[in-house]
Design an enzyme around this catalytic site. Structure first.
Site, PDB file in Angstrom:
ATOM      1  N   TYR A  69       0.834  -1.215   0.000  1.00  0.00           N
ATOM      2  CA  TYR A  69       0.000   0.000   0.000  1.00  0.00           C
ATOM      3  C   TYR A  69       0.864   1.260   0.000  1.00  0.00           C
ATOM      4  CZ  TYR A  69      -4.385  -2.412   0.032  1.00  0.00           C
ATOM      5  OH  TYR A  69      -5.440  -3.180  -0.354  1.00  0.00           O
ATOM      6  N   HIS A 121     -14.901   2.197  -1.427  1.00  0.00           N
ATOM      7  CA  HIS A 121     -13.823   1.282  -1.047  1.00  0.00           C
ATOM      8  C   HIS A 121     -12.731   1.969  -0.226  1.00  0.00           C
ATOM      9  CE1 HIS A 121     -15.037  -1.696  -4.481  1.00  0.00           C
ATOM     10  NE2 HIS A 121     -15.842  -1.722  -3.453  1.00  0.00           N
ATOM     11  N   ASN A 216     -16.632   3.185 -21.481  1.00  0.00           N
ATOM     12  CA  ASN A 216     -15.526   2.239 -21.322  1.00  0.00           C
ATOM     13  C   ASN A 216     -14.927   1.986 -22.714  1.00  0.00           C
ATOM     14  OD1 ASN A 216     -13.994  -0.237 -20.662  1.00  0.00           O
ATOM     15  ND2 ASN A 216     -15.248  -0.288 -18.818  1.00  0.00           N
TER      16      ASN A 216
END
Ligand code: OAD
Length: 261
Positions: A69, A121, A216
């Site tokens: 991370y 998230h 997309n």
């Protein structure tokens, strides 16, 4: 780059919309240089989620997970919001309520200037104690110093991101569901739409009557259910779309009242 073809229906719905919800995934930040998760170049093609993005993995090898991370935090700290993020900020001048519901942890929507952002998230710039839950500030370059410990209870500090098997932050989720349920238009942008419950946001919006367009470069599961699929990268499609909307709102010179009448 030539302008994209947007349906009249999408433009009309956007031009009259009071509330728009934008549901974003890793593809939103791809043009800023943040790697996506899936696909040939994706993070999960090189690393296993269960070895890095679970509480079990963290307890087994805190240093490895912390370093991973820290590495991603370092990458994210060097990138900038792209033209797609900025277009969503500009959309706020054209639509009364623009809510961004993002799966991204990179903070780029807020850094671009979007005012209403729900992070399903989490956010890699925040950290908290895995034992007592206290928030904890850490700098960018922390990998070499090992996993920090909580000043209150000595517990391990972890990133404030949602790992596999964990609940989404309840307040953010509730607000995102409310925004989706009240939206006139939903744009899903740069997400494979395979991670739930996040991926149900466009479905909730559609069921409540919103027009749903998916943006997309490649059609995926979300494109199947959408009212419209717009092929292209976020950093090109979104500025194009906002430009078209601005044109629609600019009164034509031919219909302007004549002077003196
Ligand atoms: P994915 O990596 O699954 O999907 C990225 C999507 O972006 C794909 O559909 C690509 O086709 C698309 N894409 C690539 N380049 C793009 C561009 N320039 N413009 C627009 N789209 C582009 O990422 P997510 O859908 O965000 O969760 O993944 C969802 C969740 O899975 C993540 O939040 C993360 C991951 O595991 C957690 O960590 C909990």
């Amino acid at each position: 780059m030539s302008p994209h073809a947007f349906s009249r229906r999408l433009l009309d719905r956007l031009a009259t919309a009071h509330s728009v919800v934008i549901f974003t995934g890793a593809g939103m930040s791809a043009d800023s240089g943040v790697p996506t998760f899936r696909g040939a170049e994706g993070i999960w093609s090189r690393f296993k989620p269960e070895e890095l993005a679970t509480m079990h993995a963290f307890l087994r090898n805190p240093q490895l997970v912390w370093e991973w991370y820290a590495h991603r935090r370092a990458i994210i700290s060097t990138v900038q919001p792209n033209a797609g993020h900025r277009a969503l900020v500009a959309l706020e001048r054209l639509v009364a309520r623009v809510s961004i519901v993002t799966q991204n942890i990179d903070n780029l929507h807020r850094r671009a200037g979007s005012t209403t952002v729900y992070e399903l998230h989490g956010n890699i710039e925040r950290n908290y104690c895995a034992k007592c839950g206290s928030p904890h500030d850490v700098g960018v370059d922390t990998a070499s110093e090992g996993v920090p410990r909580c000043g209150h209870c000595g517990g391990l500090i972890r990133p404030d991101v949602v790992w596999f098997g964990e609940m989404l932050p309840e307040d953010e989720w509730d607000a995102a569901v409310r925004a989706a349920g009240g939206a006139d238009v939903c744009l899903s942008v740069g997400t494979s739409g395979v991670v739930y419950p996040a991926a149900s946001i466009p479905v909730i919006a559609r069921r409540a009557g919103a027009f749903h367009a998916d943006v997309n470069p490649e059609p995926g599961p979300l494109a199947d259910g959408a009212d419209e699929f717009i092929r292209g990268p976020a950093a090109e499609v979104l500025p194009d779309l906002v430009r078209r909307l601005e044109e629609l709102r600019t009164p034509s010179i031919l219909t302007a009242p004549e002077e003196g009448h």
